[in-house]
Enzyme design. Structure first.
Site, short mmCIF file in Angstrom:
data_model
loop_
_atom_site.label_atom_id
_atom_site.label_comp_id
_atom_site.label_asym_id
_atom_site.label_seq_id
_atom_site.Cartn_x
_atom_site.Cartn_y
_atom_site.Cartn_z
N LYS A 1 8.15 7.83 -4.12
CA LYS A 1 8.07 6.59 -3.33
C LYS A 1 7.78 5.40 -4.24
O LYS A 1 6.96 5.49 -5.17
CB LYS A 1 6.96 6.75 -2.27
CG LYS A 1 6.81 5.56 -1.33
CD LYS A 1 5.74 5.86 -0.29
CE LYS A 1 5.54 4.70 0.68
NZ LYS A 1 4.51 5.01 1.71
N SER B 1 5.79 4.55 6.26
CA SER B 1 6.47 3.70 5.29
C SER B 1 7.20 4.49 4.20
O SER B 1 7.95 3.92 3.41
CB SER B 1 5.44 2.78 4.62
OG SER B 1 4.43 3.55 3.95
N SER C 1 2.36 7.62 7.48
CA SER C 1 3.53 7.35 6.66
C SER C 1 4.14 8.56 5.96
O SER C 1 5.18 8.43 5.31
CB SER C 1 3.19 6.28 5.60
OG SER C 1 2.90 5.06 6.22
#
Length: 456
Positions: free
Chosen positions: A80, A149, A173
């Site tokens: 990420k 996210s 997330s």
């Protein structure tokens, strides 16, 4: 022979160690899959195919270690884009950090590289790991959100771009996008995996987690990432919590004791999501698990409010300097969070943190009687929108209390998109939770899933 992109982390690693194919061949197969489908999925914030192949060739040229600690040898992984990677851009989903290239990798990246893996690409994140979505689409239906996210990480695993990926969770997330994309998501106990070198949003609530297509793969990757790090103020020294790197998660033979928890937000879930969980509970009971419905103590009615105070209060303080310098470049959602969070007093935050400790004590009492809690991971299927990433409210309590949580693919909703089931374990009982998840995974019989996406 099975198409290489379909292989998970453990299967690919075993085959490479046996000389069935090379890391370069596996990486090339993943890159071909990405080239065909990435224009639709949009999972990556950064990808350099030549660099990835060079890293794979370097793995192929490196001898295997005698101690077996290179258990990710030759495995390409996605990370990420809020997690620092030396020499690779890390923009955190905001143009403010466009072109930012860290000199040092985050602790988790160094650990995956020490175990023989390498970074294939950086995945799209919502802006600064909050709610304003990135460009990623759900591989099961590109008109639907992948969640957030950690949107790109979940989508990349679901699309067959990588066998596993790293994400972060401050509310929902990891668990929510994993459920939306039909993959396994695992958020370890707070403090078990270092956050050093990861964008800080909330010093209390931030976690690093993983995505994979089966529980065994999630366990292997987490075992390689876990370990005490004095650079993380919340780090805990608990080497007994997970299997050693290189070992496979032991199969659980005894049916588990499960607490079915509806939680204060139960009726926020779509009826098909609730029915899915209740049907699974019956299947587990028919497989000799003990399944008992457990109501959370009244104190948990305050959990979502407490999480909001802590996340907004700490997030605002962490991001205040950025807002002061770049307010016009931040989204309205993020500016609103910072403005609201700065209006929360230090005393309110301290009081919420104290209440959090009381919730932790209540949860310990429940989980001393059960191997895991089962509960929904999300309201239902991924919403048919790209304007937001879905509501994380079914993850809030478990992130607030720092408990390990895992979501498994558990069926499909009315639009053919994946549903998930969330299991929550006792603090620092991650090994037990993963064992229960593996048992449940076998009874459910769905994993591993690969989204049936085709090129445009």
């Amino acid at each position: 022979m099975t198409e290489l992109f379909r292989l998970g982390l453990l299967d690919a690693g075993t085959a490479m160690r046996a000389g069935v194919f090379s890391s370069e061949a596996y990486t090339r197969a993943l890159l071909e899959r990405i080239a065909a489908l990435e224009p639709t999925v949009k999972a990556f914030a950064w990808l350099d195919a030549d660099q990835a192949l060079a890293r794979a060739r370097a793995c192929d040229a490196s001898p295997l270690r005698a101690d077996g600690k290179d258990c990710l040898h030759g495995i390409p992984l996605a990370v990420k884009d809020v997690i620092d990677t030396a020499g690779i851009p890390t923009a955190c989903g905001t143009p403010i950090y466009s072109g930012r290239v860290p000199q040092t990798s985050a602790a988790v990246v160094r650990k995956l590289e020490d175990a023989g893996g390498f970074v294939l690409g950086k995945t799209v994140t919502a802006e600064l790991a909050f709610y304003a979505p990135g460009v990623t689409r759900n591989p099961w239906n590109p008109a639907h959100t992948p969640g957030g996210s950690s949107s790109g990480s979940a989508a990349a695993v679901a699309a067959g771009f990588v066998p596993a990926a790293l994400g972060t969770q401050t509310n929902g997330s990891v668990i929510r996008p994993a459920a939306f994309c039909g993959v396994v998501g695992f958020k370890p106990s707070s403090g078990l995996v270092s956050r050093a070198g990861v964008l800080q949003f909330s010093k209390t609530l931030d976690h690093v987690g993983v995505f994979a297509r089966c529980v065994d793969d999630a366990a292997r990757l987490t075992c390689c990432l876990a370990g005490f790090d004095p650079a993380d103020a919340a780090g805990v020294d608990a080497p007994h919590v997970l299997c050693s790197p290189g070992e496979k998660l032991p199969a659980r033979t005894a049916p588990p004791r499960l607490a079915l928890v509806r939680s204060p937000v139960w009726f926020e879930a779509e009826i098909y999501q609730r029915e899915n969980l209740l049907t699974l509970a019956s299947r587990f009971a028919n497989a000799d698990a003990v399944v008992e419905e457990v109501a959370l103590p009244p104190l948990f009615e305050e959990a979502h409010r407490l999480h909001h105070i802590i996340m907004y209060g700490e997030g605002a303080r962490a991001l205040r300097p950025l807002q002061a310098a770049h307010r016009a470049e931040l989204s309205p959602q993020l500016n609103a969070l910072i403005d609201e969070g700065l209006a929360i007093s230090d005393a309110e935050i301290e009081q919420a943190l104290a209440q959090r400790l009381k919730l932790n004590g209540e949860m310990r009492a429940i989980l001393n009687q059960y191997d895991a809690i089962i509960t929904p991971p999300a309201i239902g299927e991924a919403p048919a929108t790209l304007e937001h990433t879905g509501d994380p409210l079914f993850c809030t309590i478990w992130t607030l209390t720092g408990l390990p949580a895992v979501t498994l693919p558990s069926g499909f909703g009315p639009h053919g998109l994946p549903l998930g089931m969330q299991l929550v374990g006792g603090y620092l009982r991650d090994d037990r939770l993963l064992g229960v998840a593996k048992w449940c995974e076998r009874i459910i019989g769905l994993a591993p899933l690969l989204a049936p996406i085709t090129p445009n």
